[in-house]
Structures are given as structure tokens and as C-alpha cells.
Design an enzyme around this catalytic site. Structure first.
Site, PDB file in Angstrom:
ATOM      1  N   LYS A 202     -10.203   0.251  -2.088  1.00 30.74           N
ATOM      2  CA  LYS A 202     -10.042  -0.128  -0.679  1.00 30.74           C
ATOM      3  C   LYS A 202     -10.421   1.058   0.192  1.00 30.74           C
ATOM      4  CE  LYS A 202      -6.745  -1.912   2.720  1.00 30.74           C
ATOM      5  NZ  LYS A 202      -5.373  -2.395   2.938  1.00 30.74           N
TER       6      LYS A 202
ATOM      7  N   ASP B  31       0.868  -1.171   0.000  1.00 27.22           N
ATOM      8  CA  ASP B  31       0.000   0.000   0.000  1.00 27.22           C
ATOM      9  C   ASP B  31       0.909   1.227   0.000  1.00 27.22           C
ATOM     10  OD1 ASP B  31      -1.975  -1.898   0.312  1.00 27.22           O
ATOM     11  OD2 ASP B  31      -2.939  -0.922   2.019  1.00 27.22           O
TER      12      ASP B  31
ATOM     13  N   LYS C 129      -6.979   3.552  -2.721  1.00 23.45           N
ATOM     14  CA  LYS C 129      -7.341   3.422  -1.309  1.00 23.45           C
ATOM     15  C   LYS C 129      -7.600   4.798  -0.733  1.00 23.45           C
ATOM     16  CE  LYS C 129      -5.221   1.699   2.992  1.00 23.45           C
ATOM     17  NZ  LYS C 129      -4.075   0.967   3.543  1.00 23.45           N
TER      18      LYS C 129
END
Length: 195
Positions: A157, A66, A128
């Protein structure tokens, strides 16, 4: 943390890079993935540093990364820098899943759309919402906007401030296909208690 993730059949355990090798060892022969963070939490490290950090994470057993987008570059409209940053991490990840944290709390809707389009162009796998350290976390509005922008071609996400089942459900309904939360067990237990 790893044992709990196996017990509850979570998709991944997200840890700091220094623990990737240990987490990989603990999760060997399980379905739980090892996810670690790159350029965390501000995304303000150099592209070379992010790429190198990614290479080390993958070599240490991380299955997913991430990465935090360079928010300052996006807000300065230095889109080439943002794109090159993400591309370098995707390349260094050698096929592992790359999620781009766009830190929605600092962005206008127009900037959120631009960030998603750049991440998509750079061939990241997910966008995300948040690191959890920004001014706001996941919201239904942001997830809807991100899903509308990336369509079915990328994952979305939702992360940051997800504490209850109702909130998690609303985010999934809005288009999130992954959730990141430190309250995952409490949410599962909340579901179990109402069943």
C-alpha cells in the site's frame, strides 16, 4: 467521508478508531470496508496496547487495521520486538486484514527490506509506505523495493503525499496494489476530466 467512499466505490474508508462503530454502521450493506489505525502515528505504544486497540477496533466493526511499526525498535535492531508487535496485532485482528506502516522516510533501503521481511514473517497482509506524518510519503523507489521484497505474497500500500493521477499511476505501475490518499476524489475527477 463514508458516503463519498460509497459514491466513488473506494475499497475502504480509513478513520480513527473512535469512529469505527459509526463508520461500520454507515457502511453496512455496502462494498466499502472500514479501516482504522493502530499505534498511530508513531508506533511507539506497547505491544499490549496495540493488541488491545486492535481488539476494540475489530469489535467496533473495523474490517482492516493499519498498524504503525515500532520504528525505534527497528532502527535499534530489536527485531524480536518488531516481530512480536506485529504478531500480536495480527492475532488480535482475528483474520481481519493487517497492514504494517513501515514509515519509509525514516529508514535506509536495508532497513526497509528488513521491515518488510519481518512483517511478512509475522503474517501481516500488507506493508505500507507511510502514515503521512513522516518526513516523506510514498515514492516509486520505495514501492518497487517493497514489492521486490515481499513478491506476490503480500500487498503493498502506497500512502503519503499522493495528490495527482500521474503520481498514483506511477505508484501502481511500480507495484502498489492499494493507495491511501486524502485526495482520492480529486484524483478520480482528474481522470474523468482527461477522458
Amino acid at each position: 467521508h463514508c458516503n463519498e467512499s460509497v459514491k466513488w466505490n473506494f475499497g475502504a474508508v480509513c478513520i480513527n478508531p473512535v469512529h469505527a462503530r459509526l463508520a461500520s454502521r454507515l457502511l453496512r450493506n455496502t462494498e466499502v470496508k472500514v479501516c482504522t489505525v493502530i499505534g498511530f502515528p508513531f508506533g511507539a505504544t506497547s505491544t499490549k496496547a496495540k493488541a488491545y486497540e486492535t481488539s476494540l477496533a475489530i469489535a467496533s466493526g473495523a474490517d482492516e487495521v493499519d498498524m504503525v511499526m515500532n520504528v525505534g525498535a527497528l532502527k535499534s535492531r530489536d527485531y524480536d520486538r518488531v516481530r512480536d508487535d506485529i504478531k500480536a496485532v495480527v492475532k488480535a485482528a482475528k483474520g481481519a486484514v493487517v497492514k504494517v506502516i513501515i514509515e519509509t522516510g525514516y529508514l535506509t533501503d536495508k532497513e526497509k527490506v528488513k521491515a518488510c521481511l519481518i512483517a511478512k514473517e509475522a503474517r501481516a497482509h500488507f506493508v505500507k509506505t507511510s502514515t503521512g506524518y513522516g518526513p516523506s510519503g510514498a515514492s516509486v523507489h520505495d514501492v518497487r523495493l517493497m514489492r521486490k521484497t515481499v513478491r506476490s505474497e503480500m500487498g503493498v500500500k502506497a500512502a503519503g503525499g499522493i495528490r495527482h493521477f500521474k503520481q498514483a499511476y506511477q505508484l501502481v505501475k511500480a507495484g502498489a496494489n492499494r493507495l491511501g490518499t486524502s485526495k482520492s476524489i480529486a484524483i478520480i475527477e482528474e481522470i474523468a476530466s482527461t477522458a
